[in-house]
Design a protein around this motif. Structure first.
Motif, PDB file in Angstrom:
ATOM      1  N   LYS A   4       0.857  -1.180   0.000  1.00  0.00           N
ATOM      2  CA  LYS A   4       0.000   0.000   0.000  1.00  0.00           C
ATOM      3  C   LYS A   4       0.891   1.227   0.000  1.00  0.00           C
ATOM      4  N   ILE A   5       0.330   2.327  -0.453  1.00  0.00           N
ATOM      5  CA  ILE A   5       1.044   3.594  -0.519  1.00  0.00           C
ATOM      6  C   ILE A   5       0.549   4.463   0.627  1.00  0.00           C
ATOM      7  N   THR A   6       1.496   5.016   1.378  1.00  0.00           N
ATOM      8  CA  THR A   6       1.146   5.821   2.547  1.00  0.00           C
ATOM      9  C   THR A   6       0.964   7.299   2.167  1.00  0.00           C
ATOM     10  N   GLU A   7       0.516   8.063   3.140  1.00  0.00           N
ATOM     11  CA  GLU A   7       0.261   9.492   2.951  1.00  0.00           C
ATOM     12  C   GLU A   7       1.521  10.282   2.587  1.00  0.00           C
ATOM     13  N   GLU A   8       2.692   9.681   2.766  1.00  0.00           N
ATOM     14  CA  GLU A   8       3.939  10.375   2.413  1.00  0.00           C
ATOM     15  C   GLU A   8       4.134  10.488   0.906  1.00  0.00           C
ATOM     16  N   CYS A   9       3.269   9.840   0.128  1.00  0.00           N
ATOM     17  CA  CYS A   9       3.348   9.872  -1.336  1.00  0.00           C
ATOM     18  C   CYS A   9       3.387  11.315  -1.830  1.00  0.00           C
ATOM     19  N   ILE A  10       4.317  11.587  -2.758  1.00  0.00           N
ATOM     20  CA  ILE A  10       4.443  12.941  -3.318  1.00  0.00           C
ATOM     21  C   ILE A  10       3.914  13.013  -4.749  1.00  0.00           C
ATOM     22  N   ASN A  11       3.210  11.974  -5.188  1.00  0.00           N
ATOM     23  CA  ASN A  11       2.625  11.939  -6.532  1.00  0.00           C
ATOM     24  C   ASN A  11       3.664  12.192  -7.624  1.00  0.00           C
ATOM     25  N   CYS A  12       4.801  11.536  -7.508  1.00  0.00           N
ATOM     26  CA  CYS A  12       5.881  11.754  -8.468  1.00  0.00           C
ATOM     27  C   CYS A  12       5.672  10.993  -9.779  1.00  0.00           C
ATOM     28  N   ASP A  13       4.719  10.081  -9.802  1.00  0.00           N
ATOM     29  CA  ASP A  13       4.351   9.336 -11.009  1.00  0.00           C
ATOM     30  C   ASP A  13       5.328   8.239 -11.431  1.00  0.00           C
ATOM     31  N   VAL A  14       6.315   7.889 -10.613  1.00  0.00           N
ATOM     32  CA  VAL A  14       7.277   6.883 -11.070  1.00  0.00           C
ATOM     33  C   VAL A  14       6.828   5.451 -10.799  1.00  0.00           C
ATOM     34  N   CYS A  15       5.958   5.228  -9.835  1.00  0.00           N
ATOM     35  CA  CYS A  15       5.576   3.854  -9.488  1.00  0.00           C
ATOM     36  C   CYS A  15       4.579   3.243 -10.469  1.00  0.00           C
ATOM     37  N   GLU A  16       3.637   4.026 -10.913  1.00  0.00           N
ATOM     38  CA  GLU A  16       2.556   3.479 -11.742  1.00  0.00           C
ATOM     39  C   GLU A  16       3.060   2.726 -12.977  1.00  0.00           C
ATOM     40  N   PRO A  17       3.950   3.299 -13.786  1.00  0.00           N
ATOM     41  CA  PRO A  17       4.390   2.556 -14.976  1.00  0.00           C
ATOM     42  C   PRO A  17       5.273   1.344 -14.667  1.00  0.00           C
ATOM     43  N   GLU A  18       5.792   1.243 -13.465  1.00  0.00           N
ATOM     44  CA  GLU A  18       6.652   0.115 -13.092  1.00  0.00           C
ATOM     45  C   GLU A  18       5.875  -1.131 -12.719  1.00  0.00           C
ATOM     46  N   CYS A  19       4.585  -0.999 -12.419  1.00  0.00           N
ATOM     47  CA  CYS A  19       3.792  -2.130 -11.945  1.00  0.00           C
ATOM     48  C   CYS A  19       3.391  -3.038 -13.105  1.00  0.00           C
ATOM     49  N   PRO A  20       3.895  -4.287 -13.112  1.00  0.00           N
ATOM     50  CA  PRO A  20       3.565  -5.194 -14.212  1.00  0.00           C
ATOM     51  C   PRO A  20       2.116  -5.681 -14.186  1.00  0.00           C
ATOM     52  N   ASN A  21       1.437  -5.526 -13.048  1.00  0.00           N
ATOM     53  CA  ASN A  21       0.049  -5.976 -12.933  1.00  0.00           C
ATOM     54  C   ASN A  21      -0.959  -4.845 -13.069  1.00  0.00           C
ATOM     55  N   GLU A  22      -0.483  -3.634 -13.324  1.00  0.00           N
ATOM     56  CA  GLU A  22      -1.347  -2.457 -13.425  1.00  0.00           C
ATOM     57  C   GLU A  22      -2.195  -2.289 -12.167  1.00  0.00           C
ATOM     58  N   ALA A  23      -1.579  -2.545 -11.010  1.00  0.00           N
ATOM     59  CA  ALA A  23      -2.281  -2.448  -9.729  1.00  0.00           C
ATOM     60  C   ALA A  23      -2.255  -1.034  -9.162  1.00  0.00           C
ATOM     61  N   ILE A  24      -1.404  -0.168  -9.683  1.00  0.00           N
ATOM     62  CA  ILE A  24      -1.244   1.187  -9.147  1.00  0.00           C
ATOM     63  C   ILE A  24      -1.979   2.182 -10.032  1.00  0.00           C
ATOM     64  N   SER A  25      -2.753   3.052  -9.375  1.00  0.00           N
ATOM     65  CA  SER A  25      -3.465   4.091 -10.116  1.00  0.00           C
ATOM     66  C   SER A  25      -3.551   5.351  -9.259  1.00  0.00           C
ATOM     67  N   GLN A  26      -3.875   6.452  -9.910  1.00  0.00           N
ATOM     68  CA  GLN A  26      -4.013   7.717  -9.191  1.00  0.00           C
ATOM     69  C   GLN A  26      -5.313   7.706  -8.394  1.00  0.00           C
ATOM     70  N   GLY A  27      -5.215   7.943  -7.095  1.00  0.00           N
ATOM     71  CA  GLY A  27      -6.391   8.024  -6.243  1.00  0.00           C
ATOM     72  C   GLY A  27      -6.846   9.463  -6.132  1.00  0.00           C
ATOM     73  N   ASP A  28      -7.700   9.752  -5.168  1.00  0.00           N
ATOM     74  CA  ASP A  28      -8.195  11.118  -4.986  1.00  0.00           C
ATOM     75  C   ASP A  28      -7.073  12.093  -4.632  1.00  0.00           C
ATOM     76  N   GLU A  29      -6.173  11.671  -3.748  1.00  0.00           N
ATOM     77  CA  GLU A  29      -5.099  12.558  -3.318  1.00  0.00           C
ATOM     78  C   GLU A  29      -3.709  12.008  -3.604  1.00  0.00           C
ATOM     79  N   ILE A  30      -3.554  10.693  -3.516  1.00  0.00           N
ATOM     80  CA  ILE A  30      -2.271  10.045  -3.767  1.00  0.00           C
ATOM     81  C   ILE A  30      -2.502   8.790  -4.593  1.00  0.00           C
TER      82      ILE A  30
END
Length: 86
Positions: A4-30
């Protein structure tokens, strides 16, 4: 277990394309991780790729979704089978 991604997320956009299962997406705030798709990269890589690229180390094991490596591998197999059918 899923990650899981914690509130410390800075929305840098580097994690989403790295996920081979497409499990990461932009939420309301992080960014958020869908625990039904997260296998901690089991089946793809030796280490979770999102954790490897995160500059603020805000991706942690999700205590609400505890899974063994064997369970993660089974989830990976289900996800790949479903993807093959699509």
């Amino acid at each position: 277990m899923a990650l899981k991604i914690t509130e410390e997320c800075i929305n840098c956009d580097v994690c989403e394309p790295e996920c081979p299962n497409e499990a990461i997406s932009q939420g309301d705030e992080i960014y958020v991780i869908d625990p039904d798709k997260c296998t901690e990269c089991v089946g793809h890589y030796d280490e979770p790729q999102c954790q490897q690229v995160c500059p603020v180390d805000c991706i942690i094991p999700d205590p609400d979704h505890r899974e063994t490596k064997e369970q993660l591998l089974e989830k990976y197999k289900r996800l790949m089978a479903a993807k093959a059918k699509a």
